[in-house]
Each structure stands twice: as structure tokens, then as C-alpha cells.
Design an enzyme around this catalytic site. Structure first.
Site, PDB file in Angstrom:
ATOM      1  N   LYS A  45     -87.522  13.892  -2.214  1.00  0.00           N
ATOM      2  CA  LYS A  45     -86.424  13.080  -2.740  1.00  0.00           C
ATOM      3  C   LYS A  45     -85.127  13.883  -2.595  1.00  0.00           C
ATOM      4  CE  LYS A  45     -83.936  10.263  -5.318  1.00  0.00           C
ATOM      5  NZ  LYS A  45     -83.385   9.057  -4.658  1.00  0.00           N
ATOM      6  N   SER A  70     -80.428   1.089  -6.451  1.00  0.00           N
ATOM      7  CA  SER A  70     -79.340   1.934  -6.941  1.00  0.00           C
ATOM      8  C   SER A  70     -79.973   2.932  -7.896  1.00  0.00           C
ATOM      9  CB  SER A  70     -78.263   1.101  -7.634  1.00  0.00           C
ATOM     10  OG  SER A  70     -77.222   1.983  -8.040  1.00  0.00           O
ATOM     11  N   CYS A 133     -75.287   9.004   0.273  1.00  0.00           N
ATOM     12  CA  CYS A 133     -75.815   8.310  -0.917  1.00  0.00           C
ATOM     13  C   CYS A 133     -74.763   7.324  -1.431  1.00  0.00           C
ATOM     14  CB  CYS A 133     -76.175   9.309  -2.013  1.00  0.00           C
ATOM     15  SG  CYS A 133     -76.621   8.467  -3.551  1.00  0.00           S
ATOM     16  N   LYS A 178     -78.174  13.305   7.165  1.00  0.00           N
ATOM     17  CA  LYS A 178     -78.471  11.873   7.024  1.00  0.00           C
ATOM     18  C   LYS A 178     -77.176  11.087   6.950  1.00  0.00           C
ATOM     19  CE  LYS A 178     -81.423   8.468   5.148  1.00  0.00           C
ATOM     20  NZ  LYS A 178     -82.703   8.360   4.466  1.00  0.00           N
TER      21      LYS A 178
HETATM   22  C1  DHB Z   1     -80.093   7.543  -3.557  1.00  0.00           C
HETATM   23  C2  DHB Z   1     -79.930   6.552  -2.621  1.00  0.00           C
HETATM   24  C3  DHB Z   1     -79.680   6.890  -1.306  1.00  0.00           C
HETATM   25  O1  DHB Z   1     -79.511   5.962  -0.329  1.00  0.00           O
HETATM   26  C4  DHB Z   1     -79.604   8.206  -0.943  1.00  0.00           C
HETATM   27  O2  DHB Z   1     -79.358   8.531   0.324  1.00  0.00           O
HETATM   28  C5  DHB Z   1     -79.773   9.213  -1.882  1.00  0.00           C
HETATM   29  C6  DHB Z   1     -80.017   8.862  -3.192  1.00  0.00           C
HETATM   30  C7  DHB Z   1     -80.330   7.194  -4.958  1.00  0.00           C
HETATM   31  O3  DHB Z   1     -79.755   6.211  -5.435  1.00  0.00           O
HETATM   32  O4  DHB Z   1     -81.045   7.945  -5.659  1.00  0.00           O
END
Ligand code: DHB
Length: 326
Positions: A45, A70, A133, A178
Site C-alpha cells: 500500500k 477515496s 494520489c 506512479k
Molecule cells: C490512495 C489513492 C490513490 O489513488 C493513490 O495513488 C494512493 C492512495 C488512497 O486514497 O489511499
């Protein structure tokens, strides 16, 4: 048959989980590392320096052709993922950590942490720096602000090179970024110019979810997730054309200098085939992994092999990037 590589790291299959999916807790990572599943690599993660609970629930919903999330970066903090991967013995799958610091300084501290704890025997094979993100209120996506992106990457690569100059064994670690989806040809060109100025960049992963979409439920006349008034990142099969466009544009602009992990809209072996044809060396699976669990890797593996056999291809390199134009 499905072996692939990024720089000097070889993978038995092109499959990896998309960061965020099945990779926050120990039991999820344990599952993805099991030899039962045909992903040959695992990414954590996206993490921050300290653990976070993330946004309020409900914060993830699935529909037939899409998902919306989200999450708000719920994660156990970098030390958890670093210790987890450093303490795994005898697992040959490749391990990556996704970094998503809330500031540039936080990213730098995490990179210093990773490199100063680098352990050649057991350590991680790569890091993915998440510049996309969309779900933290008040924090714009760095990938959409090219001046910030350049500043971030300059400081990040300066830090990495400083470590590598004093311990060259770190050089084998893959460094990737990313990216969010782009929609304008000029943006692809400008982003590519920035990316190609960093020789140490090994891969890009494109695309992250399409940020700040809105799903509405007609019955309740309401949004479907709680944070940010219902706005969230969109994934699933509806994002595939955008994902393929990003993979292919960056493949054309960056060539073989930077490998591409294709991400977005993969639900079948045919989708994997298309991502590779567009230029991807690997593919990551997000929404469909959430829907089906890790069995999806085995199904995609079988389906991709079937297509390749039908077409007479013996390896991914036989068709990677070889998209035809009319
Ligand atoms: C989250 C969502 C994303 O698209 C990402 O790249 C990193 C984190 C999130 O909301 O935790």
C-alpha cells in the site's frame, strides 16, 4: 512463456497488484506472496512515514464497470512495510514499496530510511514513488503540477544517488514513478521531457485512477462514498482506453529507456495483451483484484497464454510495443 524484465530484474510473469489493493495488512501481503498465485511481484500500500487511518467510510464502492475510492492513504507506516519485507525468508517473488509522503520532505525521509536499512539478502527490489494520489484534501496531485514534479524528482534522485555513491549495492533497486492519467498530447510531451532527464528512473506505472470522479445513486439521490462530498478516484474497465493511451504515448516518447507498468481497466487476458501491445512490460491489477481476489492472476495468466498460443507468440517480447497503425 510470460517472463519479462525491468532493467536487470527478471519476473516470471508480468502480474503485480496495483498499490492499494490487498497490500495494507500482513495477511493480505502474505496472501499475495503465496506461490499459489501467478503474480511474481508484490507492492505495498502507498505509505507515509507514520501510520494513518485514512478517510471516513464508506470510502470504496464497486459497480459493474467501475470502482470509486477515496481511501485517504490508510497505511501502517513505512517501517511496517520495510520490516515486513526484510523479514521474509525464502520467498522469490519481487517486493516493492510504494511511497506517498504528504510532502517532499516526508518522501525524502522515507527514501533515506529505505536506503539506510537496505539489506542485500532479503531486501526490497524496487520503490514506486506515487506522484498521483487524488484523495487527500488540500494536497494536489504532484503529477499535474509539472514544476512541482520536477522539484520532487530532482531532490528524490539526488538523495538516491548520494546513497548509491557510497554503497553501490543499492543500484539494483528499481526506482519508478506512479503517474496520474494525462489527456493532452502536450502534457505527455512535457512530462516525458522531465522524466527522461533522470537516468536512474527505471519504470513508470500508468495510470493511477482517474481522480475526482463522481458516482451518483439515482434511488437515494446521493453520492456513494463519504469523503470529499463523494468525489473519488475512478478505476475499472471504463478507464482502459485512457490507460492504454497513456501507456502507448509514454512508450513512444520514452522508448526503451524507461519500462512501463500498465495499469487500468484490466479484467481479462485480452486486456493484458493490449497493454503489452501498447508497450507495457508488466501490468498491475487494481479493481479486478478487489473484486475477485488473487485468483484473478491465475485466470489472467491462463487467458494471456491462450491468446499468445493462438497468435504463435512465444514470449512477451515478441509483441511488446508492436501496436499496428492503420
Ligand atoms: C490512495 C489513492 C490513490 O489513488 C493513490 O495513488 C494512493 C492512495 C488512497 O486514497 O489511499
Amino acid at each position: 512463456m510470460l517472463h519479462t524484465h525491468i532493467k536487470n530484474i527478471h519476473f516470471n510473469t508480468p502480474f503485480i497488484n496495483a498499490s492499494g489493493c490487498w497490500c495494507r495488512e500482513k495477511n493480505e501481503l502474505d496472501t499475495l506472496l503465496s506461490s499459489e498465485w501467478k503474480n511474481d511481484s508484490v507492492i505495498s500500500k502507498s505509505c507515509t512515514l507514520y501510520s494513518r487511518d485514512g478517510n471516513m467510510s464508506p470510502r470504496y464502492k464497486e459497480f459493474k464497470h467501475l470502482s470509486i475510492n477515496s481511501m485517504g492513504l490508510p497505511n501502517n507506516g513505512i517501517y511496517f512495510y520495510l520490516n515486513y519485507f526484510n523479514n521474509i525468508n525464502n520467498n522469490t517473488k519481487k517486493k516493492m514499496i510504494s511511497l506517498s509522503g504528504l510532502t517532499l520532505d516526508e518522501n525524502i525521509i522515507m527514501i533515506e530510511t529505505l536506503f539506510s536499512n537496505y539489506n542485500q539478502q532479503a531486501s526490497i527490489d524496487g520503490i514506486e514513488i506515487n506522484l498521483s494520489c487524488p484523495n487527500i484534501e488540500g494536497k494536489p496531485q504532484i503529477g499535474y503540477d509539472l514544476d512541482s514534479m520536477k522539484t520532487y524528482l530532482t531532490k528524490i534522485f539526488d538523495t538516491i544517488l548520494k546513497f548509491e555513491n557510497s554503497d553501490s549495492s543499492c543500484n539494483r533497486m528499481l526506482i519508478g514513478v506512479k503517474l496520474p492519467p494525462y489527456f493532452d498530447i502536450v502534457h505527455f510531451e512535457n512530462v516525458s521531457k522531465i522524466l527522461s532527464s533522470f537516468d536512474r528512473l527505471g519504470f513508470i506505472t500508468c495510470i493511477n485512477s482517474i481522480g475526482n470522479g463522481l458516482v451518483i445513486d439515482t434511488d437515494t439521490e446521493s453520492v456513494v462514498i463519504k469523503p470529499k462530498n463523494g468525489f473519488g478516484g475512478i478505476g475499472g474497465s471504463i478507464v482502459k482506453p485512457t490507460a492504454l493511451a497513456n501507456v502507448h504515448q509514454f512508450y513512444r516518447l520514452l522508448g526503451e529507456k524507461v519500462a512501463i507498468i500498465g495499469c487500468g481497466g484490466i479484467t481479462s487476458g485480452e486486456d493484458v495483451f493490449q497493454h503489452i501491445l501498447a508497450g507495457a512490460s508488466m501490468v498491475s491489477i487494481g479493481t479486478e483484484l478487489m473484486k475477485q481476489g488473487p485468483l484473478v492472476f491465475n485466470t489472467l495468466n491462463e487467458q494471456l497464454i491462450t491468446i499468445m498460443k493462438q497468435k504463435g507468440y512465444q514470449s512477451i517480447e515478441d509483441f511488446r510495443g508492436k501496436l499496428n497503425y492503420l
